[in-house]
Each structure stands twice: as C-alpha cells, then as structure tokens.
Write a protein that holds these residues in place. Sequence first.
Motif, mmCIF file in Angstrom:
data_model
loop_
_atom_site.group_PDB
_atom_site.id
_atom_site.type_symbol
_atom_site.label_atom_id
_atom_site.label_comp_id
_atom_site.label_asym_id
_atom_site.label_seq_id
_atom_site.Cartn_x
_atom_site.Cartn_y
_atom_site.Cartn_z
ATOM 1 N N HIS A 1 23.438 -17.867 -62.577
ATOM 2 C CA HIS A 1 22.219 -18.273 -63.276
ATOM 3 C C HIS A 1 22.122 -19.779 -63.512
ATOM 4 O O HIS A 1 21.027 -20.320 -63.567
ATOM 5 N N PHE A 2 23.254 -20.470 -63.627
ATOM 6 C CA PHE A 2 23.193 -21.926 -63.772
ATOM 7 C C PHE A 2 22.601 -22.587 -62.528
ATOM 8 O O PHE A 2 21.908 -23.591 -62.621
ATOM 9 N N PHE A 3 22.876 -22.039 -61.368
ATOM 10 C CA PHE A 3 22.539 -22.711 -60.112
ATOM 11 C C PHE A 3 21.427 -21.994 -59.343
ATOM 12 O O PHE A 3 20.411 -22.605 -59.019
ATOM 13 N N ASP A 4 21.613 -20.720 -59.070
ATOM 14 C CA ASP A 4 20.601 -19.937 -58.370
ATOM 15 C C ASP A 4 19.285 -19.943 -59.147
ATOM 16 O O ASP A 4 18.228 -20.315 -58.628
ATOM 17 N N ASN A 5 19.324 -19.553 -60.418
ATOM 18 C CA ASN A 5 18.096 -19.447 -61.203
ATOM 19 C C ASN A 5 17.461 -20.814 -61.444
ATOM 20 O O ASN A 5 16.244 -20.970 -61.351
ATOM 21 N N ARG A 6 18.270 -21.799 -61.766
ATOM 22 C CA ARG A 6 17.720 -23.109 -62.109
ATOM 23 C C ARG A 6 17.331 -23.903 -60.860
ATOM 24 O O ARG A 6 16.172 -24.263 -60.682
ATOM 25 N N TYR A 7 18.295 -24.164 -59.984
ATOM 26 C CA TYR A 7 18.005 -24.992 -58.820
ATOM 27 C C TYR A 7 17.296 -24.209 -57.719
ATOM 28 O O TYR A 7 16.379 -24.713 -57.077
ATOM 29 N N GLY A 8 17.736 -22.978 -57.476
ATOM 30 C CA GLY A 8 17.123 -22.176 -56.425
ATOM 31 C C GLY A 8 15.687 -21.807 -56.744
ATOM 32 O O GLY A 8 14.769 -22.079 -55.959
ATOM 33 N N THR A 9 15.466 -21.194 -57.906
ATOM 34 C CA THR A 9 14.107 -20.798 -58.278
ATOM 35 C C THR A 9 13.217 -22.019 -58.449
ATOM 36 O O THR A 9 12.048 -22.009 -58.030
ATOM 37 N N GLY A 10 13.749 -23.068 -59.052
ATOM 38 C CA GLY A 10 12.950 -24.271 -59.252
ATOM 39 C C GLY A 10 12.407 -24.814 -57.954
ATOM 40 O O GLY A 10 11.200 -25.049 -57.807
ATOM 41 N N GLN A 11 13.272 -24.990 -56.963
ATOM 42 C CA GLN A 11 12.852 -25.572 -55.690
ATOM 43 C C GLN A 11 12.020 -24.598 -54.867
ATOM 44 O O GLN A 11 10.961 -24.955 -54.329
ATOM 45 N N SER A 12 12.484 -23.347 -54.762
ATOM 46 C CA SER A 12 11.802 -22.412 -53.862
ATOM 47 C C SER A 12 10.436 -21.987 -54.385
ATOM 48 O O SER A 12 9.536 -21.681 -53.593
ATOM 49 N N THR A 13 10.269 -21.965 -55.708
ATOM 50 C CA THR A 13 8.957 -21.620 -56.260
ATOM 51 C C THR A 13 7.928 -22.691 -55.927
ATOM 52 O O THR A 13 6.806 -22.382 -55.505
ATOM 53 N N LEU A 14 8.302 -23.947 -56.101
ATOM 54 C CA LEU A 14 7.383 -25.022 -55.705
ATOM 55 C C LEU A 14 7.117 -24.966 -54.204
ATOM 56 O O LEU A 14 5.987 -25.191 -53.754
ATOM 57 N N TYR B 1 10.964 -20.309 -70.526
ATOM 58 C CA TYR B 1 11.905 -21.428 -70.388
ATOM 59 C C TYR B 1 13.347 -20.920 -70.392
ATOM 60 O O TYR B 1 14.229 -21.464 -71.032
ATOM 61 N N GLY B 2 13.551 -19.823 -69.641
ATOM 62 C CA GLY B 2 14.922 -19.413 -69.340
ATOM 63 C C GLY B 2 15.451 -20.313 -68.239
ATOM 64 O O GLY B 2 14.900 -21.380 -67.962
ATOM 65 N N TRP B 3 16.495 -19.877 -67.560
ATOM 66 C CA TRP B 3 17.071 -20.730 -66.527
ATOM 67 C C TRP B 3 16.084 -20.978 -65.385
ATOM 68 O O TRP B 3 16.007 -22.080 -64.831
ATOM 69 N N CYS B 4 15.312 -19.949 -65.024
ATOM 70 C CA CYS B 4 14.311 -20.150 -63.971
ATOM 71 C C CYS B 4 13.226 -21.112 -64.437
ATOM 72 O O CYS B 4 12.820 -22.016 -63.695
ATOM 73 N N GLY B 5 12.750 -20.931 -65.656
ATOM 74 C CA GLY B 5 11.717 -21.809 -66.190
ATOM 75 C C GLY B 5 12.188 -23.248 -66.322
ATOM 76 O O GLY B 5 11.436 -24.191 -66.051
ATOM 77 N N ARG B 6 13.441 -23.424 -66.743
ATOM 78 C CA ARG B 6 14.001 -24.778 -66.845
ATOM 79 C C ARG B 6 13.955 -25.477 -65.487
ATOM 80 O O ARG B 6 13.560 -26.643 -65.373
#
Length: 419
Positions: free
Chosen positions: A182-195, A216-221
Amino acid sequence: MSNFDVKDMNLAEGGLRRMDWAAREMPVLRAIHDRFAKERPLAGLRVSACLHVTTETANLMTTLQAGGADIVLTASNPLSTQDDVAAALVNRYEIPVYAIKGEDNVTYYKHIRAALDHKPHMTMDDGADLVSTLHKERRDLLPNILGGTEETTTGVIRLRAMAADKALDFPIIAVNDAMTKHFFDNRYGTGQSTLDGIIRATNVLLAGKVFVVAGYGWCGRGLASRARGMGSNVVVTEVDPLKALEATMDGFRVMPMLEAAKIGDIFCTVTGDINVIDAHHFKVMKSGAIVANSGHFNVEINIPALKEMSTDVKLVRPFVEEYHLKDGRTICILGEGRLINLASAEGHPASVMDMSFANQALSAEYMVKNSKKLEKKVYSVPEDIDKEIARLKLEAMHVNIDTLTAQQVSYLGSWESGT
C-alpha cells in the motif's frame, strides 16, 4: 487447450512481448520465480486467481506455475483485461484464462464460476468477488481450501466484514496491508496510472484545472500529489477527520463534496464506498465536468441517478460517455465508472507491481506451510516477508543501507540508559 475463454488467440505474440517488457521492471518477482523453479514449494497446489489480467499479473502467474502450482485465472473487473496477455498465457504457458475486456456482468460471473470449477486449494482475489461467490454458491469446495490472498483495499474490507459475521470459512492474507504494497502500489501506482487513464481517455490538459480527489487514503494521497504535479488545483474531500487534517497539512484544499462539486472540472473517487458522488452533487456540477473512479467497484459514482437526470447518453470517445441532462448541461463519465487506470490505460507500472506480486507469491508459499495453524480470519502479511521484499527491491535498485551494530541493537533493547 479448450478450457479457456479469451477474445482472440491471434493476439498472443503481442502479449508475450509486453509480458517480457514488464518483466524487466520486476526483478524481485524474477528472483522469486527462479527460487520457486528450483524448490517447487507450490507443487500439487490448485490455485484459482481472480485478478486484473495484465502483463504484471501474467508474470505472477508464471512465477506460481514455476513453483508447481496448477493455476486458473479470471478477471477481477469486466474492463481490466488486456486481451493480448490473456491469449499469451493460454498459448505459451497453457494457463486457462477466462477473461475478455468489456465482458458483461453475466459473462464476468460465468468466468468466475469457471475458475471455481478448478476446485482450488487456494484462492487469489482482487476485490473478493471470487471468495464471495465461492461462499454463496460453491460451499461444497470449502473443505479442500487451505486459504487465500486478497490484493486490494475493497476486498480486504469485504473479507473483514465476512470474518466479523463469522461467515469466512478459511484464512486470508491481506496482501493490501503489506507496507511494500500500500505504500508503493496504492500511492505511486494508483497515482500515476489513474492520471494516465484520465489523460488517455480525454486528452485534456490537467494544468489549471480544479481536480477533485474523493478520499485521502494511500490511493488518494498518490493521486492528489500527482495531479498537483501536473499543475492542477487539487481539492480533497474526506469523511475521516484525521485524513482530512493530513490533506490540509499537505497543502490541499479540503471541503465537503457538495462544495467541491460546484467548482470541480475533473473528479476522481478513490474511497471504496458507495455513492460518493451522488445525484445532489451532479445537480450543481459545471457543464462539461469529467467524472472518473479509480476504486475497485463501479459503485462510487451513482450512475443510475445520473441516468435519471439525463435525456440521453452518447459515447463521444472510447471510454467517455457524455450524459445530456434535462437542464441542458453535460457531464462526462469515464470508463463506465469502473477503475479508470485499467479501463482506458494499462494499470500500475510494473516496478510497483513487482512488490505487490512478490507479496502474493510469498504469501501463497506461507499459506501452504502454515494454513493448519491459521484461524478463519484475515491476516496481515508477516513482517519478515514484507521486509525481505523491501530488501530485495533495494538490492535490485542498487541502493545500499546501513545495518545496526551489536552495540546499537543492545541499546535499543535496553531501558537502563537515560539522560
């Protein structure tokens, strides 16, 4: 092979090339693959996996197969399958795959039932649809199941609810709870791939837009951070006061969705909850507002309510539906309200899925060794597995870190020393 259902077997060669490309960014999983091939820790284990059928997932499947597992794969979302990858797994690796991008709900659940016909010893889920269907419809299979793993936040929430109701009949390891997930997949992965998904679907410029992030969980962050990096004026909506405070301290504007709905240009939900954007929000949105979801299920946006408010719907671009409202406004829904990073893009970058799927592989190995000791509940990934994956990732990135001296270890374990 006849026991599969994919779109077009002629796509297999392209899928193999893309699998190989993703593998370059997955050194941790490759190291596990090589060890599994030698040790065969999953020999004789039947696994039914319900995951997004992507290049990264394909590399997980071949790793489990190298470890001796007999695998069947089905999609965990009707729009998340990469059809060339599905064909490649069947053609090259003879792994039965039941997944077609754009399949309807009837086909989706037919495919899940086909995966359960494999009579698994272990489930591997992303969203808990496989486990839920198993418990509702195929209870005859339960006695032979050692346990399972769950990939995402939504699935963990559902499974913990099952456990609380005493409805869960075998242990589950929550891969989503691993720090290296969740630190990396949810934050960096979801952040980049959603955009990536929003931009591919719309080709809009994000700079200067008011971008509303719901949750504003890890994905939202991750999403809020990356939208700001693209020049958007980011607004965050939350129900948790601690997360709302964090978003505020991180420099984002925080407000209720009803206020954000009046000023937003682009909206994206990442909460895991239902009707986060509802009829009363649609009523005050600007004409031309773009609404997307990057949570697991398509329930975060109340699309039935929007249909009730509309006179007609037009597909104006692939994965972009324009709703014409009775008052003359238009609102665009991306990817049918399904997770946009996989509907119109390719999902998370391989380098973060490297850690997530390393957790899946090692959790499967752990379950084989320890299932008899585990209760019928949801467990976190053991800390030693989490740290080993982090160590392997750093090693692959050629990053060295310090280690504690014997004196430092002793000091941290004592209480006598003071000021």
